[in-house]
Design a protein around this motif. Structure first.
Motif, mmCIF file in Angstrom:
data_model
loop_
_atom_site.group_PDB
_atom_site.id
_atom_site.type_symbol
_atom_site.label_atom_id
_atom_site.label_comp_id
_atom_site.label_asym_id
_atom_site.label_seq_id
_atom_site.Cartn_x
_atom_site.Cartn_y
_atom_site.Cartn_z
ATOM 1 N N LEU A 20 0.995 10.674 15.471
ATOM 2 C CA LEU A 20 2.401 10.911 15.785
ATOM 3 C C LEU A 20 3.016 11.704 14.641
ATOM 4 C CD1 LEU A 20 3.460 7.354 17.062
ATOM 5 C CD2 LEU A 20 2.537 9.264 18.383
ATOM 6 N N VAL A 21 3.519 12.894 14.942
ATOM 7 C CA VAL A 21 4.125 13.737 13.913
ATOM 8 C C VAL A 21 5.554 14.044 14.325
ATOM 9 C CG1 VAL A 21 1.934 14.748 13.175
ATOM 10 C CG2 VAL A 21 3.233 15.846 15.001
ATOM 11 N N GLY A 22 6.386 14.285 13.333
ATOM 12 C CA GLY A 22 7.777 14.608 13.614
ATOM 13 C C GLY A 22 8.632 14.437 12.386
ATOM 14 N N TYR A 23 9.914 14.759 12.535
ATOM 15 C CA TYR A 23 10.880 14.644 11.445
ATOM 16 C C TYR A 23 11.055 13.182 11.037
ATOM 17 C CZ TYR A 23 13.029 19.220 10.620
ATOM 18 O OH TYR A 23 13.288 20.498 10.205
ATOM 19 N N GLY A 31 8.719 22.954 4.584
ATOM 20 C CA GLY A 31 8.099 23.108 3.282
ATOM 21 C C GLY A 31 7.108 22.014 2.936
ATOM 22 N N ALA A 32 6.771 21.151 3.904
ATOM 23 C CA ALA A 32 5.855 20.039 3.619
ATOM 24 C C ALA A 32 4.484 20.539 3.213
ATOM 25 C CB ALA A 32 5.750 19.130 4.847
ATOM 26 N N PRO A 54 15.751 19.365 19.480
ATOM 27 C CA PRO A 54 14.314 19.158 19.715
ATOM 28 C C PRO A 54 13.485 20.427 19.616
ATOM 29 C CG PRO A 54 15.603 17.853 21.268
ATOM 30 C CD PRO A 54 16.584 18.702 20.513
ATOM 31 N N LEU A 55 13.961 21.544 20.140
ATOM 32 C CA LEU A 55 13.166 22.782 20.098
ATOM 33 C C LEU A 55 13.011 23.271 18.665
ATOM 34 C CD1 LEU A 55 14.565 24.711 23.216
ATOM 35 C CD2 LEU A 55 12.395 23.490 22.990
ATOM 36 N N THR A 56 14.079 23.228 17.888
ATOM 37 C CA THR A 56 14.002 23.666 16.492
ATOM 38 C C THR A 56 13.073 22.762 15.693
ATOM 39 O OG1 THR A 56 16.279 24.485 16.640
ATOM 40 C CG2 THR A 56 15.341 24.189 14.437
ATOM 41 N N ASP A 57 13.175 21.458 15.935
ATOM 42 C CA ASP A 57 12.287 20.529 15.234
ATOM 43 C C ASP A 57 10.822 20.827 15.556
ATOM 44 O OD1 ASP A 57 14.554 19.393 14.288
ATOM 45 O OD2 ASP A 57 14.364 17.498 15.388
ATOM 46 N N LEU A 58 10.545 21.099 16.843
ATOM 47 C CA LEU A 58 9.156 21.390 17.246
ATOM 48 C C LEU A 58 8.636 22.636 16.545
ATOM 49 C CD1 LEU A 58 6.719 20.863 19.131
ATOM 50 C CD2 LEU A 58 7.836 22.351 20.799
ATOM 51 N N GLU A 59 9.435 23.676 16.509
ATOM 52 C CA GLU A 59 9.003 24.928 15.867
ATOM 53 C C GLU A 59 8.766 24.721 14.376
ATOM 54 O OE1 GLU A 59 12.125 27.591 16.796
ATOM 55 O OE2 GLU A 59 11.526 27.869 18.905
ATOM 56 N N THR A 60 9.612 23.913 13.739
ATOM 57 C CA THR A 60 9.463 23.669 12.305
ATOM 58 C C THR A 60 8.173 22.905 12.001
ATOM 59 O OG1 THR A 60 11.862 23.617 12.012
ATOM 60 C CG2 THR A 60 10.526 22.631 10.276
ATOM 61 N N ILE A 61 7.918 21.848 12.784
ATOM 62 C CA ILE A 61 6.710 21.044 12.553
ATOM 63 C C ILE A 61 5.462 21.858 12.855
ATOM 64 C CG2 ILE A 61 5.472 18.960 13.212
ATOM 65 C CD1 ILE A 61 8.026 18.539 11.549
ATOM 66 N N ALA A 68 5.114 25.042 12.536
ATOM 67 C CA ALA A 68 4.920 25.991 11.436
ATOM 68 C C ALA A 68 4.244 25.298 10.253
ATOM 69 C CB ALA A 68 6.261 26.586 11.017
ATOM 70 N N GLU A 69 4.635 24.068 9.958
ATOM 71 C CA GLU A 69 4.016 23.342 8.846
ATOM 72 C C GLU A 69 2.550 23.005 9.151
ATOM 73 O OE1 GLU A 69 5.361 23.026 5.943
ATOM 74 O OE2 GLU A 69 7.139 24.034 6.726
ATOM 75 N N LEU A 70 2.262 22.615 10.400
ATOM 76 C CA LEU A 70 0.872 22.316 10.767
ATOM 77 C C LEU A 70 0.007 23.571 10.694
ATOM 78 C CD1 LEU A 70 1.449 19.946 13.836
ATOM 79 C CD2 LEU A 70 0.829 19.305 11.499
ATOM 80 N N SER A 71 0.572 24.695 11.131
ATOM 81 C CA SER A 71 -0.175 25.956 11.057
ATOM 82 C C SER A 71 -0.420 26.370 9.620
ATOM 83 C CB SER A 71 0.591 27.042 11.815
ATOM 84 O OG SER A 71 -0.070 28.287 11.713
ATOM 85 N N GLU A 72 0.579 26.154 8.758
ATOM 86 C CA GLU A 72 0.422 26.504 7.346
ATOM 87 C C GLU A 72 -0.626 25.630 6.682
ATOM 88 O OE1 GLU A 72 1.320 28.809 3.974
ATOM 89 O OE2 GLU A 72 2.024 29.026 6.042
ATOM 90 N N TYR A 73 -0.692 24.366 7.073
ATOM 91 C CA TYR A 73 -1.708 23.459 6.518
ATOM 92 C C TYR A 73 -3.099 23.875 6.959
ATOM 93 C CZ TYR A 73 -4.062 19.109 5.229
ATOM 94 O OH TYR A 73 -4.909 18.191 4.667
ATOM 95 N N GLY A 74 -3.233 24.270 8.226
ATOM 96 C CA GLY A 74 -4.499 24.810 8.726
ATOM 97 C C GLY A 74 -5.446 23.766 9.263
ATOM 98 N N GLY A 75 -6.331 24.243 10.172
ATOM 99 C CA GLY A 75 -7.386 23.393 10.693
ATOM 100 C C GLY A 75 -7.000 22.519 11.853
#
Length: 492
Positions: free
Chosen positions: A164-167, A219-220, A255-262, A264-271
């Motif tokens: 479960l991921v989210g703000y 920025g996580a 909700p849409l902004t939160d989804l895009e932000t999370i 982006a962080e998952l993509s930056e982390y990778g894998g």
């Protein structure tokens, strides 16, 4: 007070092997009893073992230095030294072991999985084990090898099927508390979840685990908030669930902004790009929560997400979400290849493998190889016989011939081992022959002083045996003459 640690640096040191013993058997009337020195015991190893009851690396955070016990030295009378005890360190399921450079050494998944983090040193051979037909009385023994010592990094990656991921305060802890028997801390302020929470969920015949990952913020992936510390806990999950808050009062959030932000962080982390995603629109029981969910549902479905409207308070929509997650987990498990039985891989030594290499570096000849380096560590350089034995071992391995071929000359510097642990010699081509100059190499010189006395005893015994034989012959001859005289008297 810290109660959960998922990353530690640990210094592990294995036990050293015990030294072999150089001893000569002493007994009355047996001055030449022969060598009877025992072998040294092996040092204990440091072993990491997965224990299902361990959930944190906190123990190693407080005491980061661990050492196994040393092996005991051998003793006379062919007594072998005691073995050092292995040090078993219990770690949580999902622990990844890395070196200081970040290279993965082991990925420990499954109860009972073990990894030898530091190998114990082997015990040295005593002179009884070193004796042979050519070397009947060695006056030396081999030293025990030092155990491995290294710095390792242990990282815990939760073994969960669903993450479960989210703000922060999106309601992840509330969801996991109603889906499973987990009891995480729940409050109405951000970052109430400071550690990943795990829960076991049952949906029909499927049982899966769900992880509540601490809140992510922009920025996580670069270290802001708690995300960087805990993003590793989603790496093993089969499916990700975006928990979106439909009742947030923070300006600039929806909700849409939160989804895009999370994302982006998952993509930056990778894998994590290949993991299926679901969206849980949470808190639809509060005022305006249902309206916001209705407004955003269509946009989310257009982006390809399966959307579930849920409420942890009223438990609305949780059954549908639960069985959807169970279906995805079941498909992911079925797609995984079946575990193969343990196989033994044989890697035969190459035909042209000499067992060592010689590299010239600015006029210095460096010898590297498992055998030469181990032999050097086992040698007592204060003992001439031990040095001669080392020279013979190196010569039989072909080191001296190879030095001639690579252009080494008398007096050149020869180094055996790495820069951190090496032995330096001034090379003498006659080194092996010089060992022969020690006399009958490998025999205890102390026994040489006893040979004259032994020889004298043997000569005395031979003399006694000869005198006794002469006396018996004389007695036999005398008896024969007496019988002959008595016979002549009867005839007359």
């Amino acid at each position: 007070m810290t109660t959960f640690v998922d990353r530690v640096e640990l210094h592990v040191a294995a036990g050293n092997g015990g030294h072999g013993c150089a001893s000569v058997h002493r007994e009355k009337f047996k001055p030449l009893g022969g060598p009877d020195g025992g072998n040294g015991g092996d040092g204990g190893s440091v072993v990491l073992t997965v224990d299902a009851q361990v959930t944190t690396l906190l123990e190693y955070h407080h005491s980061p230095k661990r050492k196994a016990t040393n092996g005991k030295p051998g003793a006379g009378g062919n007594r072998t030294g005691a073995l050092g005890q292995d040090l078993v360190l219990f770690v949580p399921d999902g622990t990844v072991v890395l070196d200081r450079e970040g290279n993965v050494l082991a990925d420990l998944v499954g109860h009972g999985t073990s990894f030898v983090a530091a190998q114990g040193g082997r015990g040295g051979l005593g002179n009884a084990a070193l004796s042979s037909a050519r070397r009947k009385a060695p006056g030396f023994a081999l030293l025990g090898e030092p155990g491995d010592a290294r710095d390792i990094v242990m990282e815990l990656k939760s073994v969960a099927d669903v993450a479960l991921v989210g703000y922060p305060s999106a309601g992840k802890s509330s969801l996991i508390s109603v889906l499973s028997a987990a009891k995480p801390k729940i409050a109405d302020y951000p970052f109430t979840t400071l550690i990943p929470n795990l829960g076991v969920v049952t949906a029909g015949d499927t049982v899966y685990t769900i992880a509540d990952v601490p809140g992510l913020i922009p920025g996580a992936s670069q270290g802001r908030g708690l995300g960087l510390e805990f993003l590793r806990h989603v790496e093993r999950c089969s499916v990700l669930v975006h928990v979106l808050d439909c009742a947030t009062l923070e300006p600039g959030r929806d909700p849409l902004t939160d989804l895009e932000t999370i994302e982006a962080e998952l993509s930056e982390y990778g894998g994590l790009d290949d993991r299926p995603r679901l969206v849980a629109l949470n808190k639809i029981d509060v005022p305006d929560g249902q309206d916001i969910a209705d407004l955003t549902r269509a946009s989310l479905e257009e982006r390809g997400y399966r959307v579930f409207e849920v409420s942890a308070a009223s438990r609305k929509g949780l059954r549908e979400l639960n069985f959807a997650l169970a279906q995805i987990v079941g498909e992911a498990r079925a797609a995984k290849p079946l575990e193969e039985s343990t196989r033994i891989v044989l890697r035969p030594t190459a035909v042209d493998d000499e067992g060592f290499t010689i590299i010239e570096e600015d006029g210095v000849f460096r010898i590297r190889g498992v055998k030469p380096e181990r032999w050097v560590r086992q040698t007592d350089f204060s003992n001439d016989e031990a040095v001669g034995y080392l020279a013979d071992r190196l010569a039989r391995l072909g080191v001296e011939d190879k030095l001639w071929k690579v252009g080494a000359h008398e007096g050149d510097t020869v180094v055996i081992g790495s820069d951190e642990n090496s032995v330096v010699f001034d090379w003498e081509p006659t080194m092996a022959a010089g060992a022969e100059m020690l006399g009958r190499r490998g025999e205890d010189h102390r026994m040489e002083t006893q040979r004259p006395a032994v020889d004298r005893r043997r000569e005395k015994q031979k003399g006694r045996d000869a005198a006794e034989a002469e006396y018996l012959a004389f007695e036999a001859l005398s008896s024969g003459r007496q019988a002959s005289i008595e016979g002549d008297d009867e005839d007359s």
